[in-house]
Design an enzyme around this catalytic site. Structure first.
Site, PDB file in Angstrom:
ATOM      1  N   THR A  41       7.827   6.305  -2.255  1.00  0.00           N
ATOM      2  CA  THR A  41       8.601   6.424  -1.064  1.00  0.00           C
ATOM      3  C   THR A  41       9.983   6.290  -1.445  1.00  0.00           C
ATOM      4  OG1 THR A  41       7.016   5.321   0.374  1.00  0.00           O
ATOM      5  CG2 THR A  41       9.120   5.388   1.307  1.00  0.00           C
ATOM      6  N   CYS A  79       5.082   9.983  -0.452  1.00  0.00           N
ATOM      7  CA  CYS A  79       3.794   9.341  -0.286  1.00  0.00           C
ATOM      8  C   CYS A  79       2.544  10.036  -0.729  1.00  0.00           C
ATOM      9  CB  CYS A  79       3.372   9.303   1.119  1.00  0.00           C
ATOM     10  SG  CYS A  79       4.624   8.386   2.058  1.00  0.00           S
ATOM     11  N   LEU A 137       7.614  -0.098   7.699  1.00  0.00           N
ATOM     12  CA  LEU A 137       7.928   1.354   7.931  1.00  0.00           C
ATOM     13  C   LEU A 137       9.203   1.720   7.719  1.00  0.00           C
ATOM     14  CD1 LEU A 137       9.696   1.537  10.891  1.00  0.00           C
ATOM     15  CD2 LEU A 137       7.584   0.841  12.084  1.00  0.00           C
ATOM     16  N   ALA A 138       9.381   3.050   7.429  1.00  0.00           N
ATOM     17  CA  ALA A 138      10.663   3.742   7.295  1.00  0.00           C
ATOM     18  C   ALA A 138      10.621   4.848   8.331  1.00  0.00           C
ATOM     19  CB  ALA A 138      10.882   4.072   5.793  1.00  0.00           C
ATOM     20  N   GLY A 150       0.901  -1.240  -0.102  1.00  0.00           N
ATOM     21  CA  GLY A 150       0.231  -0.017   0.016  1.00  0.00           C
ATOM     22  C   GLY A 150       1.018   1.255  -0.057  1.00  0.00           C
ATOM     23  N   GLY A 151       0.309   2.402  -0.291  1.00  0.00           N
ATOM     24  CA  GLY A 151       0.928   3.746  -0.149  1.00  0.00           C
ATOM     25  C   GLY A 151       1.116   4.080  -1.433  1.00  0.00           C
ATOM     26  N   ILE A 168       4.908   4.697   6.057  1.00  0.00           N
ATOM     27  CA  ILE A 168       4.326   3.557   6.354  1.00  0.00           C
ATOM     28  C   ILE A 168       3.763   2.836   4.964  1.00  0.00           C
ATOM     29  CG2 ILE A 168       2.400   2.280   7.261  1.00  0.00           C
ATOM     30  CD1 ILE A 168       2.619   3.998   9.841  1.00  0.00           C
TER      31      ILE A 168
END
Length: 231
Positions: free
Chosen positions: A88, A182, A165-166, A84-85, A152
């Protein structure tokens, strides 16, 4: 001490790993977790400079402000993923966690899981005197004011998690100039190093990685974390 059952999260410290290698490892471990060959675990690592696009491909491509050739000239890889997202960046001095978990075994739904990822990053920021918060409606990740410090992007398959996560410790923020992070325009990106008070010394990145893992374990209901170093 209470008599509750001991629930252990195993954390694999992988150091620096290429994105494709980490993705293949996740795929194998998700299959192993589904079959019961492994328990709940989290991969803790950093990536070389890498841009990733989420599964909403058309939208993510629009938020990538450079061509693949231009990114390659920067020394960065580009990967299209099924998480998802949106778009990034991952790179050195950024803590990445990829939890491989059974949400059903933990008694968690998807929303509560994502809130746990947010909470872990917020707690680590607080350990170093930085006040972070979840995103406002329509904003993913974790923020300090209007600056994003943590991203995320998860995938959940039949109740099992991967991706994750980052958290920006002290990456080169110039890499973020080539994307709309994002997919949220008009917002900045920040790091723990940038947000701590003047004169505050951060511990080694590895220490912050471990803090993040422990905070994640606590917020998701694990009683213990056992670390395993890459051999």
């Amino acid at each position: 001490m209470g008599g509750g059952a001991r629930r252990v999260l195993e954390a694999w410290r992988l150091g620096v790993a290429r994105y494709g290698d980490a993705l293949q490892l996740q795929e194998r471990l998700v299959a192993d977790r589904k079959s019961g060959r492994v328990g709940d675990l989290v991969l803790s690592l950093q990536h070389p400079p890498t841009y990733t696009l989420g599964k909403r491909r058309e939208k993510a491509e629009r938020n990538l402000l450079a061509t693949e050739a231009e990114l390659s000239a920067l020394g960065a890889e580009l990967h299209r993923t099924e998480r998802g997202g949106d778009v990034t960046f991952h790179g050195p001095r950024q803590a990445v966690l990829y939890p491989i978990l059974s949400l059903r075994a933990l008694g968690l739904g998807a929303r509560r899981y994502v809130e746990g990822l947010e909470s872990a990053m917020i707690q680590v920021a607080a350990l170093h005197g930085v006040t972070a918060r979840p995103g406002d409606p329509g904003e993913t990740g974790v923020w300090v004011g209007d600056r994003k410090i943590g991203a995320i992007g998860v995938r959940i398959s039949s109740g099992f998690t991967w991706h994750g996560l980052a958290f920006n410790i002290d990456p080169d923020l110039g890499y973020f100039e080539h994307i709309v992070p994002c997919g949220i325009a008009g917002k900045g990106v920040t790091s723990l190093r940038r947000e701590v008070l003047d004169g505050v010394e951060l511990p080694a990145d590895e220490v912050i990685h471990d803090q993040l893992v422990r905070c994640l374990g606590g917020t998701l209901g694990f009683t213990d974390v056992e670390f395993k170093d890459d051999s």
